[in-house]
Design a protein around this motif. Structure first.
Motif, PDB file in Angstrom:
ATOM      1  N   TYR A   1       9.283 -12.160   6.368  1.00  0.00           N
ATOM      2  CA  TYR A   1      10.006 -12.865   5.263  1.00  0.00           C
ATOM      3  C   TYR A   1      11.108 -12.526   5.015  1.00  0.00           C
ATOM      4  O   TYR A   1      12.004 -12.958   4.657  1.00  0.00           O
ATOM      5  N   CYS A   2      11.412 -10.997   4.994  1.00  0.00           N
ATOM      6  CA  CYS A   2      12.575 -10.363   4.455  1.00  0.00           C
ATOM      7  C   CYS A   2      13.389  -9.959   5.546  1.00  0.00           C
ATOM      8  O   CYS A   2      14.517  -9.214   5.397  1.00  0.00           O
ATOM      9  N   ASP A   3      13.043 -10.538   6.762  1.00  0.00           N
ATOM     10  CA  ASP A   3      14.226 -10.393   7.959  1.00  0.00           C
ATOM     11  C   ASP A   3      14.096  -8.755   8.073  1.00  0.00           C
ATOM     12  O   ASP A   3      15.148  -8.486   8.596  1.00  0.00           O
ATOM     13  N   ARG A   4      13.019  -8.114   8.206  1.00  0.00           N
ATOM     14  CA  ARG A   4      12.998  -6.631   8.378  1.00  0.00           C
ATOM     15  C   ARG A   4      11.983  -6.412   9.374  1.00  0.00           C
ATOM     16  O   ARG A   4      11.254  -7.147   9.875  1.00  0.00           O
ATOM     17  N   THR A   5      11.969  -4.984   9.854  1.00  0.00           N
ATOM     18  CA  THR A   5      10.736  -4.747  10.781  1.00  0.00           C
ATOM     19  C   THR A   5       9.550  -4.258  10.230  1.00  0.00           C
ATOM     20  O   THR A   5       9.565  -3.836   8.959  1.00  0.00           O
ATOM     21  N   PRO A   6       8.425  -4.322  10.817  1.00  0.00           N
ATOM     22  CA  PRO A   6       7.432  -3.768  10.141  1.00  0.00           C
ATOM     23  C   PRO A   6       7.369  -2.349   9.914  1.00  0.00           C
ATOM     24  O   PRO A   6       6.769  -1.703   8.933  1.00  0.00           O
ATOM     25  N   GLN A   7       8.202  -1.723  10.597  1.00  0.00           N
ATOM     26  CA  GLN A   7       8.294  -0.196  10.299  1.00  0.00           C
ATOM     27  C   GLN A   7       9.046   0.048   8.803  1.00  0.00           C
ATOM     28  O   GLN A   7       8.709   1.012   8.231  1.00  0.00           O
ATOM     29  N   TRP A   8      10.056  -1.003   8.675  1.00  0.00           N
ATOM     30  CA  TRP A   8      10.683  -0.945   7.414  1.00  0.00           C
ATOM     31  C   TRP A   8       9.540  -1.178   6.222  1.00  0.00           C
ATOM     32  O   TRP A   8       9.503  -0.576   5.345  1.00  0.00           O
ATOM     33  N   TYR A   9       8.604  -2.137   6.393  1.00  0.00           N
ATOM     34  CA  TYR A   9       7.724  -2.521   5.529  1.00  0.00           C
ATOM     35  C   TYR A   9       6.641  -1.413   5.434  1.00  0.00           C
ATOM     36  O   TYR A   9       6.303  -0.888   4.042  1.00  0.00           O
ATOM     37  N   SER A  10       6.545  -0.778   6.255  1.00  0.00           N
ATOM     38  CA  SER A  10       5.717   0.562   6.296  1.00  0.00           C
ATOM     39  C   SER A  10       6.264   1.694   5.457  1.00  0.00           C
ATOM     40  O   SER A  10       5.453   2.332   4.508  1.00  0.00           O
TER      41      SER A  10
ATOM     42  N   GLU B   1       1.664  -3.243  -2.936  1.00  0.00           N
ATOM     43  CA  GLU B   1       0.688  -3.115  -2.099  1.00  0.00           C
ATOM     44  C   GLU B   1      -0.729  -3.520  -2.557  1.00  0.00           C
ATOM     45  O   GLU B   1      -1.646  -4.280  -1.937  1.00  0.00           O
ATOM     46  N   GLU B   2      -0.978  -3.552  -3.765  1.00  0.00           N
ATOM     47  CA  GLU B   2      -2.173  -3.923  -4.665  1.00  0.00           C
ATOM     48  C   GLU B   2      -2.382  -5.380  -4.438  1.00  0.00           C
ATOM     49  O   GLU B   2      -3.166  -6.061  -3.996  1.00  0.00           O
ATOM     50  N   ILE B   3      -1.140  -6.122  -4.784  1.00  0.00           N
ATOM     51  CA  ILE B   3      -1.158  -7.514  -4.803  1.00  0.00           C
ATOM     52  C   ILE B   3      -1.013  -7.927  -3.365  1.00  0.00           C
ATOM     53  O   ILE B   3      -1.824  -8.981  -2.968  1.00  0.00           O
TER      54      ILE B   3
ATOM     55  N   ASP C   1       8.439 -13.247  -3.419  1.00  0.00           N
ATOM     56  CA  ASP C   1       8.401 -14.596  -2.872  1.00  0.00           C
ATOM     57  C   ASP C   1       7.726 -14.726  -1.713  1.00  0.00           C
ATOM     58  O   ASP C   1       6.753 -15.552  -1.559  1.00  0.00           O
ATOM     59  N   ALA C   2       7.857 -13.595  -0.854  1.00  0.00           N
ATOM     60  CA  ALA C   2       6.575 -13.643   0.314  1.00  0.00           C
ATOM     61  C   ALA C   2       5.199 -13.551  -0.256  1.00  0.00           C
ATOM     62  O   ALA C   2       4.260 -14.215   0.483  1.00  0.00           O
ATOM     63  N   LEU C   3       4.869 -13.023  -1.308  1.00  0.00           N
ATOM     64  CA  LEU C   3       3.572 -12.971  -1.901  1.00  0.00           C
ATOM     65  C   LEU C   3       3.385 -14.032  -2.860  1.00  0.00           C
ATOM     66  O   LEU C   3       2.071 -14.129  -3.228  1.00  0.00           O
ATOM     67  N   GLU C   4       4.288 -14.636  -3.048  1.00  0.00           N
ATOM     68  CA  GLU C   4       3.864 -15.947  -3.966  1.00  0.00           C
ATOM     69  C   GLU C   4       3.662 -15.494  -5.352  1.00  0.00           C
ATOM     70  O   GLU C   4       2.908 -15.943  -6.063  1.00  0.00           O
ATOM     71  N   VAL C   5       4.297 -14.496  -5.921  1.00  0.00           N
ATOM     72  CA  VAL C   5       4.093 -14.029  -7.198  1.00  0.00           C
ATOM     73  C   VAL C   5       5.611 -13.947  -7.879  1.00  0.00           C
ATOM     74  O   VAL C   5       6.537 -13.780  -7.264  1.00  0.00           O
ATOM     75  N   ASP C   6       5.382 -13.606  -9.267  1.00  0.00           N
ATOM     76  CA  ASP C   6       6.744 -13.279 -10.040  1.00  0.00           C
ATOM     77  C   ASP C   6       7.022 -11.923  -9.897  1.00  0.00           C
ATOM     78  O   ASP C   6       6.034 -11.251  -9.919  1.00  0.00           O
ATOM     79  N   VAL C   7       8.127 -11.616  -9.772  1.00  0.00           N
ATOM     80  CA  VAL C   7       8.531 -10.168  -9.470  1.00  0.00           C
ATOM     81  C   VAL C   7       7.966  -9.155 -10.724  1.00  0.00           C
ATOM     82  O   VAL C   7       7.875  -8.052 -10.282  1.00  0.00           O
TER      83      VAL C   7
ATOM     84  N   GLY D   1      -4.360 -10.928   0.616  1.00  0.00           N
ATOM     85  CA  GLY D   1      -4.718 -11.115   2.071  1.00  0.00           C
ATOM     86  C   GLY D   1      -3.454 -11.075   2.809  1.00  0.00           C
ATOM     87  O   GLY D   1      -3.351 -11.678   4.061  1.00  0.00           O
ATOM     88  N   VAL D   2      -2.288 -10.917   2.297  1.00  0.00           N
ATOM     89  CA  VAL D   2      -1.142 -10.770   3.284  1.00  0.00           C
ATOM     90  C   VAL D   2      -0.931  -9.796   4.074  1.00  0.00           C
ATOM     91  O   VAL D   2      -0.806  -8.598   3.720  1.00  0.00           O
ATOM     92  N   THR D   3      -0.286 -10.125   5.296  1.00  0.00           N
ATOM     93  CA  THR D   3      -0.303  -8.821   6.197  1.00  0.00           C
ATOM     94  C   THR D   3       1.283  -8.162   5.859  1.00  0.00           C
ATOM     95  O   THR D   3       2.189  -8.937   5.540  1.00  0.00           O
ATOM     96  N   LYS D   4       1.339  -6.958   6.329  1.00  0.00           N
ATOM     97  CA  LYS D   4       2.554  -6.426   6.161  1.00  0.00           C
ATOM     98  C   LYS D   4       3.616  -7.036   6.952  1.00  0.00           C
ATOM     99  O   LYS D   4       4.777  -6.957   6.750  1.00  0.00           O
ATOM    100  N   SER D   5       3.013  -7.507   8.177  1.00  0.00           N
ATOM    101  CA  SER D   5       4.121  -8.057   9.264  1.00  0.00           C
ATOM    102  C   SER D   5       4.512  -9.426   8.720  1.00  0.00           C
ATOM    103  O   SER D   5       5.937  -9.806   8.637  1.00  0.00           O
ATOM    104  N   HIS D   6       3.913 -10.145   7.763  1.00  0.00           N
ATOM    105  CA  HIS D   6       4.541 -11.451   7.242  1.00  0.00           C
ATOM    106  C   HIS D   6       5.555 -11.036   6.258  1.00  0.00           C
ATOM    107  O   HIS D   6       6.654 -11.497   6.108  1.00  0.00           O
ATOM    108  N   ILE D   7       5.436  -9.873   5.267  1.00  0.00           N
ATOM    109  CA  ILE D   7       6.275  -9.572   4.527  1.00  0.00           C
ATOM    110  C   ILE D   7       7.826  -9.158   5.187  1.00  0.00           C
ATOM    111  O   ILE D   7       8.799  -9.700   4.745  1.00  0.00           O
ATOM    112  N   ALA D   8       7.563  -8.299   6.073  1.00  0.00           N
ATOM    113  CA  ALA D   8       8.423  -7.914   6.973  1.00  0.00           C
ATOM    114  C   ALA D   8       9.396  -9.034   7.545  1.00  0.00           C
ATOM    115  O   ALA D   8      10.712  -9.024   7.409  1.00  0.00           O
TER     116      ALA D   8
END
Length: 79
Positions: A25-34, A9-11, A53-59, A16-23
């Motif tokens: 990208y991971c082929d999941r729902t916004p509720q999952w990311y919540s 969440e900090e990253i 990958d969605a955040l363009e950072v190393d894990v 400035g990446v939205t929760k929806s973008h990550i959801a």
């Protein structure tokens, strides 16, 4: 999931990446990311990599810096 969700969440917020973008990208729902963002879901390695990958950072950025320092020191000793 320890504090990994907090680091994600900090990253996410810093970049400035939205929760929806990550959801999406991971082929999941916004509720999952919540649930992910609240630490209610334990993530497997593949999903952690997708989020990175969605955040363009190393894990490794999701983990405690002390862990990273210890790992790097051990790697130098092996070489």
């Amino acid at each position: 999931m320890s504090d990994v969700h907090l680091k994600i969440e900090e990253i996410r917020k810093r970049k400035g990446v939205t929760k929806s973008h990550i959801a999406r990208y991971c082929d999941r729902t916004p509720q999952w990311y919540s649930k992910v963002s609240k630490g209610e879901i334990t993530l497997d390695v593949i999903t952690l990599q997708l989020i990175a990958d969605a955040l363009e950072v190393d894990v490794v950025n999701f983990f405690n810096s002390k862990l990273s320092v210890t790992f790097n020191l051990k790697q130098k000793q092996v070489i």
